[in-house]
Structure formats: C-alpha cells, structure tokens
Scaffold this motif. Structure first.
Motif, PDB file in Angstrom:
ATOM      1  N   ASP A   1     -74.231  62.191 -61.000  1.00  0.00           N
ATOM      2  CA  ASP A   1     -73.385  63.357 -61.259  1.00  0.00           C
ATOM      3  C   ASP A   1     -71.951  63.038 -60.858  1.00  0.00           C
ATOM      4  O   ASP A   1     -71.657  62.815 -59.682  1.00  0.00           O
ATOM      5  CB  ASP A   1     -73.914  64.553 -60.461  1.00  0.00           C
ATOM      6  CG  ASP A   1     -73.183  65.848 -60.792  1.00  0.00           C
ATOM      7  OD1 ASP A   1     -72.095  65.782 -61.389  1.00  0.00           O
ATOM      8  OD2 ASP A   1     -73.707  66.917 -60.431  1.00  0.00           O
TER       9      ASP A   1
ATOM     10  N   GLN B   1     -79.885  61.784 -60.242  1.00  0.00           N
ATOM     11  CA  GLN B   1     -78.865  62.238 -61.181  1.00  0.00           C
ATOM     12  C   GLN B   1     -77.528  61.595 -60.829  1.00  0.00           C
ATOM     13  O   GLN B   1     -77.048  61.736 -59.698  1.00  0.00           O
ATOM     14  CB  GLN B   1     -78.719  63.769 -61.105  1.00  0.00           C
ATOM     15  CG  GLN B   1     -80.008  64.530 -61.347  1.00  0.00           C
ATOM     16  CD  GLN B   1     -80.405  64.524 -62.802  1.00  0.00           C
ATOM     17  OE1 GLN B   1     -79.559  64.648 -63.677  1.00  0.00           O
ATOM     18  NE2 GLN B   1     -81.697  64.387 -63.064  1.00  0.00           N
TER      19      GLN B   1
ATOM     20  N   ASN C   1     -75.409  62.456 -70.073  1.00  0.00           N
ATOM     21  CA  ASN C   1     -74.527  62.397 -68.915  1.00  0.00           C
ATOM     22  C   ASN C   1     -73.076  62.453 -69.406  1.00  0.00           C
ATOM     23  O   ASN C   1     -72.702  61.735 -70.329  1.00  0.00           O
ATOM     24  CB  ASN C   1     -74.771  61.103 -68.135  1.00  0.00           C
ATOM     25  CG  ASN C   1     -74.086  61.116 -66.776  1.00  0.00           C
ATOM     26  OD1 ASN C   1     -72.870  61.231 -66.685  1.00  0.00           O
ATOM     27  ND2 ASN C   1     -74.882  60.995 -65.725  1.00  0.00           N
TER      28      ASN C   1
END
Length: 392
Positions: free
Chosen positions: A19, A17, A81
């Motif tokens: 992030d 991910q 995202n």
C-alpha cells in the motif's frame, strides 16, 4: 492451450498488501517506499517498513514462475495496485529462475506488466491486442477471485440491475457512472466463431439473412447492436471483434414517458394524445439526427426505447436506447436511402417521417389494447385516420 498466465500481486504472488499510502510510513517504519534499498530479510524474501506492514513472497512463487517459463508460457502481471513503480521495484528485488535456470529479477521474466487501478477488462484487452492471444488461452491467478484460477472473459464488475428482457439483462457499471453493461442470457463460448462470421458480413454493410436458424437470428441481433453502437460512438468495450457475451455502452439519462403524470391519463384524453404526439416527434428528430450524423436508422423507436429530457411536464428532447434493430441509412439531401442490412424481426418500407410516426402510434395503441386500457375495436377506429399525428 494456455499461452499467457497472469498474476495479481497482493496476496497472490506475495503475502500482504503493498500500500503506497502506508508502506514506509508510520511509527518504526523504515524509509523503503521508493526506492527500496534492499530486501529487509533476503532469507525469507520479505520487504517491510514496519513489523505490521510488510510483504513476503510466497515460497512457491519462484518455483511456479520457473515452471511456467520452462513450458514456454508468457507471464503477465495484471494488478489493481495503484502504484506501478512501487510494485515494479518490489518485483525487481524478488528473484526467480528463467527457462534456462538462470536467476533473474522477476521483472526480467515478465512479458506484460499491467499494474493500474482499473477493471481487469482493460489490461486484458490490451494484452490480447498486443499478443494476438485470445482470452480462451489466458489464465488469471487472483486470490480475490471466486476461483483462484479462472478463464478470462473480461467482464467488468456489475452494479445495480436496471432491467432485463428476453435476451439480456442490463446493469449499471460498478466502476463507471456513465456506463451500463449488457449481459446476454444465452451466450455460449461455442457461438463465438459463428458470431464473428456474421459480424464481419454486417460490418461490411452486406446483406445477411439468418433464415429460421435460432442461433443465427440471435447472433445477427447481437452483431447489429454492436456494430450500430460502435457507429454512433456509444460502445465503450469491448471491440466487437472481442465480444464474449457482454458489452459496455454509454449510459443514457432521462425520464421514461410513462413515469410522467400526463401519461397516466386515459389514452383517448386530449392531454395524453398531445403528450405522446410530442414525444413521437422528438423521437423522429433523434432518428433523423442519428441518420444524418452517423448513417444509422433506429427501427424500434417506441416509447420503451426512449428516455426524455423534461421541461416541466413536457418532453423536450428524446434519447434513444437499444440499437439491436437499426440499419444503415443515408440522407442525400432530399430523401433517406437505406443500405443493404436485413433485419431479423423488422421488415418494412424505407423510413421517413410519416412511416416512423405511423409505426409508433400503432405500437402505442396496440400496447394500450394489451393493457385493456382501450378496446381493440376502438383502437382500429382511431387508427384509421392519423392525419393529426403527422402535424407538428
């Protein structure tokens, strides 16, 4: 024939991910949030900010991208995202071969870069409008989908089921607290071409008579509802021309009249009749306002298709629901003039206050007969003189 293939990013093109709230932060993290200085490990295509927080391009990703491009298919990135700049930077450092086998940053190989934390319905609608490619010719690869490879119909996530009828079920939108999503029960992909033909006629205000064909009747109802919602500014998505069996519209808030204490009294009681008389006139007010503002007459304004703003135990304002049975109508300053729309299930005289009130009173008392709240004989006697109902 597939013309566009779209990819999610996290756990689809790369493992992990990306992030923005964690990448490049924390103990032992490298300062690689923006911009990335370089791939931390080019040999295995890995970018990381700490051993516990990294993304790694799947080994087959460059091969898949090259194969897609060699077939003349466009590539889109459709990701939820929230940081487009961060994702684009990562894609710049990752490489693949183009259709001529030249090594390029993946960013150079993407036709549509749609990275935004929103329902995938919206980027695909934009891509469709830009490219002219129908949804049926797009594919999505997304590891979070129930099927990694799925055809797009753009339907957003559904929330709580609010109710259902003969033709559709209505849900809260899982992403928009001020919207509902209506999903048609009998929609099939093969109906789309005929729907567009019917919708175009109705959109232009020309009469369309579906006859006894069940599919045409069904599609005509859909075409009216979408056109009418669009006219009154309550249709949120998709555009009617892009309809694929669902639509999102403005959520109407209020109280159903039958949930109020006075409605639960006997139909022949004075408080009951005063209550629904006031409700009927409020519905008429809303019908008239919509005609004068948008040129659409709601033809199915009974109590099941209205919610009310309440003032104590009394309704203060009506809000109309369900626009499948509604037609074009104009107010010329003296009278209402109906357009050329032909409804499937509601042929009758032109609308006016007396007509609307008469229809609603009859509908309500017929419903009470069906509920065995009153007898059919009493209902007929009661409906012989509606003078009191016309008085405000």
């Amino acid at each position: 024939m597939v013309k566009i293939i779209a990819f999610e990013l996290d756990d689809t093109l790369w493992r992990g991910q990306l992030d923005e709230k964690r990448f490049g932060k924390g103990r032992n993290a490298s300062p690689v949030s923006l911009p990335f200085n370089a791939l931390q490990n080019p040999a295995i295509e890995t970018i990381f900010s700490s051993p516990q927080n990294q993304i790694e391009l799947f080994p087959d990703t460059p091969l898949i991208i090259n194969d897609i491009l060699r077939k003349g298919i466009q590539i889109a990135i459709v990701s939820r995202n929230p940081n487009k700049a961060l994702c684009t930077r990562a894609l710049f450092y990752y490489k693949a071969r183009d259709a001529k086998d030249q090594v390029q940053p993946i960013t150079s190989l993407i036709t549509y870069n749609e990275v935004k934390n929103e329902s995938k319905m919206y980027p695909f609608e934009r891509i469709k409008n830009w490219s002219g490619v129908p949804y049926e010719e797009m594919l999505l690869f997304d590891s979070s989908s129930s099927s990694v490879q799925e055809k797009l119909d753009g339907q957003p996530p559904l929330g709580k089921l609010l109710g259902g009828g003969r033709f559709a079920s209505v849900y809260d939108s899982a992403e928009d607290s001020e919207a509902v999503i209506k999903v048609m029960k009998y929609w099939e992909r093969g109906l789309r071409k005929r729907f567009l033909e019917i919708y175009q006629v109705i959109k232009e205000g020309k009469p369309f008579k579906p006859g006894n064909d069940n599919d045409d009747q069904y599609l005509t109802m859909l075409a009216f509802e979408l056109r009418n919602l669009n006219m009154i500014k309550e249709l949120k998505a998709p555009k009617p021309e892009n309809f694929t069996g669902w639509f999102m519209s403005t959520k109407i808030f209020g109280t159903a009249l039958w949930k109020t204490p006075l409605y639960k009294q006997h139909p022949f009681s004075v408080p009951f009749q005063r209550l629904i008389k006031k409700a009927f006139h409020l519905i008429v007010d809303e019908i008239e306002e919509t005609v004068r503002k948008y040129g659409v007459e709601h033809r199915d304004g009974h109590l099941a298709n209205a919610l009310f703003t309440m003032n104590g135990d009394q309704p203060a304002k009506a809000h109309l629901l369900d626009w499948g049975i509604a037609v074009r109508m104009q107010w010329d300053g003296k009278r209402y003039i109906r357009g050329d729309d032909v409804l499937v299930w509601a042929e009758s005289e032109s609308g006016a206050k007396r007509y609307w009130i008469t229809w609603m009173v009859k509908t309500e008392y017929e419903a009470n007969v069906r509920r065995n709240a009153i007898t059919e004989e009493d209902s007929k006697k009661f409906l012989k003189d509606l003078t009191w109902w016309f008085q405000r």
